[in-house]
Design a protein around this motif. Structure first.
Motif, PDB file in Angstrom:
ATOM      1  N   PHE A 196       0.814  -1.209   0.000  1.00 41.45           N
ATOM      2  CA  PHE A 196       0.000   0.000   0.000  1.00 41.45           C
ATOM      3  C   PHE A 196       0.849   1.261   0.000  1.00 41.45           C
ATOM      4  CE2 PHE A 196      -4.070  -2.075   0.931  1.00 41.45           C
ATOM      5  CZ  PHE A 196      -4.937  -1.200   0.304  1.00 41.45           C
ATOM      6  N   SER A 197       1.962   1.247   0.736  1.00 42.08           N
ATOM      7  CA  SER A 197       2.774   2.454   0.839  1.00 42.08           C
ATOM      8  C   SER A 197       3.422   2.823  -0.494  1.00 42.08           C
ATOM      9  CB  SER A 197       3.858   2.275   1.911  1.00 42.08           C
ATOM     10  OG  SER A 197       4.716   1.196   1.590  1.00 42.08           O
ATOM     11  N   GLY A 198       3.848   1.804  -1.247  1.00 44.24           N
ATOM     12  CA  GLY A 198       4.459   2.075  -2.541  1.00 44.24           C
ATOM     13  C   GLY A 198       3.539   1.877  -3.715  1.00 44.24           C
ATOM     14  N   VAL A 199       2.312   1.418  -3.446  1.00 42.22           N
ATOM     15  CA  VAL A 199       1.291   1.152  -4.474  1.00 42.22           C
ATOM     16  C   VAL A 199       1.897   0.308  -5.590  1.00 42.22           C
ATOM     17  CG1 VAL A 199      -0.545   2.175  -5.856  1.00 42.22           C
ATOM     18  CG2 VAL A 199       0.374   3.432  -3.913  1.00 42.22           C
ATOM     19  N   ARG A 200       2.338  -0.890  -5.243  1.00 45.77           N
ATOM     20  CA  ARG A 200       2.970  -1.743  -6.254  1.00 45.77           C
ATOM     21  C   ARG A 200       2.798  -3.214  -5.892  1.00 45.77           C
ATOM     22  NH1 ARG A 200       8.614  -2.875  -4.773  1.00 45.77           N
ATOM     23  NH2 ARG A 200       8.965  -2.117  -2.642  1.00 45.77           N
TER      24      ARG A 200
END
Length: 357
Positions: A196-200
């Motif tokens: 979620f933090s890096g959306v990957r």
């Protein structure tokens, strides 16, 4: 010169008063009240200020919301005036003053009490797709899968982000780290990890066996995790199924915990997984319904020994009077290591205490 009779200056008394100027509005309260926010809060830091200073402390924030914050510190509850502000407004101010934990406690719903449970609020994802899976965090946050997307909501259920995955629908989700989700779909093969933090997409796991052509396009039916491992139940089109043990740090397969052909109700793929921290065991269950009623199993595995240590099978309410009220659903209380069975006919809730070590 020190004559031996000097004493350190006394510190401020908690009953001493302190004056605050918040956004141009003046407040007067006691040191004990502002210290109620905890030693790390902004207001507690102000308690070290000399009470002899006649000038009020100036804080450039909303005075109306501050009056709510002050009432919270005084009584550990929210006043009726708090309804004038949104949850996000209150949360932002609580975060600024360093008393977010107190606000969480005051805003939390009362403990669950059986039939007295009621709806506190409703979360409606703003994107297409019906909610299909949910995961919660220790901090009160919630992740909701809807369609092929994952939406994150913080502890006060404010939307904080959405990830669009490559899956058409997500039917299983597990929060393996504070910002990392393991997801699977009963319509697409593989287990996938999203940050979620890096959306990957961090990677994927597939169950394959070069020596067995029946093991292909395995879909995920359930996910659980421990501090060091992820457990995922896989099911192939030919009904072969297993539970894979995956290392959290490397996202690599460590071993197969259970492998069986899904030719009967006693060998169906696990539909629900739970890890019991007290015993370090994994609980899996599968329930199906047919012409003879409900049937399925509950099993407990020891991942350290890679073996099953306990099981209970119920063949269906129409086949034997002994199992005339077989389970319609099964779940586990991970904190108490207790299993619960919902009876298919009476609706009764039965309890088992796990004793395996």
């Amino acid at each position: 010169m020190d004559n031996g009779n000097s004493n350190p200056a006394p510190g401020p008394c908690t009953d001493d008063r302190i004056k605050l100027n918040v956004g141009g509005k003046f407040f007067e309260t006691t040191l004990s009240t502002i210290q109620a926010g905890g030693p790390d809060s902004l207001l507690a830091a102000l308690s070290n200020r000399s009470t002899d200073d006649p000038n009020p402390v100036f804080i450039d924030r909303d005075p109306e919301i501050f009056s709510v914050i002050l009432s919270l510190l005084r009584s550990n509850g929210l006043p009726s005036t708090a309804r004038r502000f949104s949850k996000q407004e209150l949360a932002d101010e609580a975060l600024y003053y360093g008393i977010e934990s107190q606000l969480k406690s005051a805003m939390s719903p009362p403990p669950f009490s059986g039939i007295d449970a009621s709806i506190v609020t409703t979360v409606q994802p703003a994107y297409d797709g019906c909610p299909s899976a949910i995961a919660t965090g220790d901090d009160g946050s919630v992740w909701i899968a809807h369609g092929g997307q994952l939406s994150s909501y913080d502890w006060n259920l404010s939307h904080s982000g959405t990830i669009r995955t490559h899956l058409e629908d997500i039917t299983s989700i597990c929060r393996v780290y504070p910002d990392i989700a393991a997801v699977g779909s009963e319509s697409s093969a593989g287990l996938y990890f999203y940050d979620f933090s890096g959306v990957r997409n961090l990677g994927s796991i597939h169950w394959t066996d070069p020596n067995d052509p029946r093991i292909f396009k395995a879909r995920v039916t359930a996910i659980a995790d421990s501090p060091s491992s992820v457990f995922a139940s896989f099911d192939c089109p030919h009904r072969e199924n297993c539970i894979l043990l995956i290392d959290k740090s490397t996202l690599k397969i460590v071993s197969e915990l259970s492998r069986q052909p899904g030719s009967s109700a006693k060998n169906l793929a696990v539909g629900k997984l739970r890890w019991l921290p007290e015993t370090s065991m994994v609980v899996g269950s599968s329930v199906t319904c047919g012409a003879f009623g409900y049937s399925g199993y509950i099993r407990i595995w020891d991942p350290r020994a890679n073996e099953m240590v306990w099981e209970a099978n119920e063949p269906g309410s129409g086949r034997s009077s002994r199992f005339g009220d077989s389970f319609a659903d099964v779940d586990a209380d991970v904190e108490e290591s207790t299993l619960f069975k919902v009876c298919s006919k009476s609706g009764d809730l039965l309890q088992w205490q796990t004793c395996v070590n």
